[in-house]
Enzyme design. Structure first.
Site, PDB file in Angstrom:
ATOM      1  NE  ARG A   1     126.102 -35.608  53.279  1.00 15.71           N
ATOM      2  CZ  ARG A   1     127.222 -35.801  52.595  1.00 15.71           C
ATOM      3  NH1 ARG A   1     128.376 -35.329  53.078  1.00 15.71           N
ATOM      4  NH2 ARG A   1     127.206 -36.455  51.448  1.00 15.71           N
TER       5      ARG A   1
ATOM      6  CE  LYS B   1     124.899 -40.701  53.329  1.00 14.18           C
ATOM      7  NZ  LYS B   1     123.692 -40.323  52.570  1.00 14.18           N
TER       8      LYS B   1
ATOM      9  CG  HIS C   1     120.091 -32.307  53.047  1.00 16.07           C
ATOM     10  ND1 HIS C   1     121.304 -32.645  53.610  1.00 16.07           N
ATOM     11  CD2 HIS C   1     120.043 -32.990  51.878  1.00 16.07           C
ATOM     12  CE1 HIS C   1     121.931 -33.504  52.838  1.00 16.07           C
ATOM     13  NE2 HIS C   1     121.196 -33.719  51.769  1.00 16.07           N
TER      14      HIS C   1
ATOM     15  NE  ARG D   1     124.823 -32.488  50.729  1.00 16.23           N
ATOM     16  CZ  ARG D   1     126.093 -32.786  50.524  1.00 16.23           C
ATOM     17  NH1 ARG D   1     127.033 -31.932  50.897  1.00 16.23           N
ATOM     18  NH2 ARG D   1     126.441 -33.919  49.942  1.00 16.23           N
TER      19      ARG D   1
ATOM     20  CG  HIS E   1     127.379 -36.584  45.853  1.00 21.55           C
ATOM     21  ND1 HIS E   1     126.582 -35.853  45.014  1.00 21.55           N
ATOM     22  CD2 HIS E   1     126.823 -36.472  47.090  1.00 21.55           C
ATOM     23  CE1 HIS E   1     125.588 -35.324  45.693  1.00 21.55           C
ATOM     24  NE2 HIS E   1     125.710 -35.684  46.953  1.00 21.55           N
TER      25      HIS E   1
ATOM     26  CE1 TYR F   1     121.085 -31.277  44.564  1.00 15.78           C
ATOM     27  CE2 TYR F   1     123.039 -32.588  44.129  1.00 15.78           C
ATOM     28  CZ  TYR F   1     122.090 -32.101  45.009  1.00 15.78           C
ATOM     29  OH  TYR F   1     122.137 -32.451  46.336  1.00 15.78           O
TER      30      TYR F   1
END
Length: 374
Positions: free
Chosen positions: A234, A259, A323, A326, A349, A358
């Site tokens: 990120r 995150k 982003h 990414r 994640h 994805y």
């Protein structure tokens, strides 16, 4: 015998914190509720309630022990408030000059944001959203507003075609005040959020990414763009990288406080490592891998400009963001046969459900399907 339940709710009635007692009609439970001290009925909330004091809360548990199950899911906090990076200095917000006819966030709201170590971007968003909400009800005290007032405000935003993400940010900012600042967890648990938009991430072709990298202005910009793509980082994670986070022995990059305030490792490209060594010898950063002219941390706006300018020079017509690189990293790994669980770890994640998005943009499965026109 059916099991009996009593659900506890946080209520604010006549400026006093109260314990709401919600249950299905039952003579035994109702009799026990009636025996509680100074118990009252709320027409507004359609339930019995008593004052929220430690003694009363203990009394509720002891009264129903062995008779009914106490459901506290809507009473105690389960939120993830406060898991942000880089605390903000709120003094600038506290020193703002008064504006006629406009309300500012209560000092307690700003103080709690600082104590919870919220990031500067989150503070800016929360303060803006909450002050907009406060000023919509400018003739009323914010403590007096209830669930219906919030719903009417959200309904107004929907009619004004506010974005899904902005409405969610507004809900978070409002809930933060009532549930964290006023310490009434899950008070507005029942306020509906807009149905999640199922937008697919925009992805670049590998050739487009390589073309963007080749059209960067210098070795520093080349390394920034390469890191975004080759490590799936990120923008904020690139900014927070320190020199020691590049582990050339193990060929990994340590991502600190990503995150959700989680650390993780991701892969280091051999090609990028060569560029990073050239960059280090030329630019000599002191602490952070990428630094501004005065040795301070690089800015988020600078990364956006680097990607935008390189994309323009590469002749990419679509709007390219950091982003998007990414997203492209994850999609290209999936297309090359990398297990989804490994991609989840690399991206940081929490759940594979987030990573599964994805699978909807990876094109390798399409190549196996013969088009009926052909």
């Amino acid at each position: 015998m059916d099991r009996k339940y009593v659900t506890l709710k946080n209520l604010l009635i006549a400026q006093e914190k109260c314990i709401g007692l919600k249950f299905f009609a039952d003579k035994v439970v109702q009799a026990l509720v009636n025996d509680l001290p100074e118990v009252k009925w709320s027409e507004e909330f359609n339930m019995n309630y008593i004052l929220n004091t430690p003694a009363n809360l203990e009394l509720v548990f002891s009264t129903f022990r062995g008779v009914a199950w106490i459901n506290c899911n809507h009473f105690y906090s389960r939120s993830n408030f406060g898991k942000e990076l880089e605390p903000v200095d709120i003094r600038a917000l506290q020193k703002r000059e008064p504006v006629a006819g406009r309300k500012f966030c209560p000092g307690s709201y700003l103080q709690k944001l600082e104590l919870k170590r919220y990031a500067a971007s989150t503070v800016k968003t929360y303060v803006s959203c909450f002050e907009t909400f406060m000023n919509y009800y400018s003739n009323r005290e914010v403590k007096d507003l209830n669930e219906n007032d919030i719903r009417l405000y959200l309904q107004k935003m929907i009619r004004e075609e506010a974005s899904h993400s902005y409405i969610n940010q507004a809900i978070n900012a409002i809930k933060f005040y009532y549930e964290v600042v006023l310490e009434m967890p899950n008070r507005f648990y029942a306020v509906e959020r807009p149905r999640a938009e199922e937008k697919l991430p925009e992805v670049l072709a590998k050739e487009e990414v390589l073309c963007i990298i080749e059209n960067t202005n210098n070795i520093k910009h080349r390394c920034v763009v390469s890191l975004l793509y080759s490590a799936g980082l990120r923008r904020g994670e690139v900014l927070n990288l320190k020199i020691g986070d590049i582990d050339s022995k193990r060929m990994v990059i340590r991502v600190r406080s990503g995150k959700g305030n989680k650390d993780r490792y991701t892969i280091l490209s051999e090609k990028l490592l060569g560029d990073l060594r050239k960059y280090f010898l030329e630019w000599r950063p002191k602490e952070h891998l990428f630094e501004g002219p005065k040795g301070d941390k690089y800015s988020a706006e600078s990364i956006v400009k680097i990607v935008k300018e390189a994309s323009r020079k590469a002749g990419i017509r679509k709007r390219v963001t950091p982003h998007m690189l990414r997203h492209s990293f994850a999609t290209h790994l999936l297309e090359s046969g990398t297990d989804l669980r490994y991609i989840q770890v690399l991206l940081g994640h929490k759940s594979t459900k987030t990573t599964e998005i994805y699978t909807h943009v990876a094109t390798n499965i399409f190549f196996k399907i013969k088009n009926p026109l052909d």
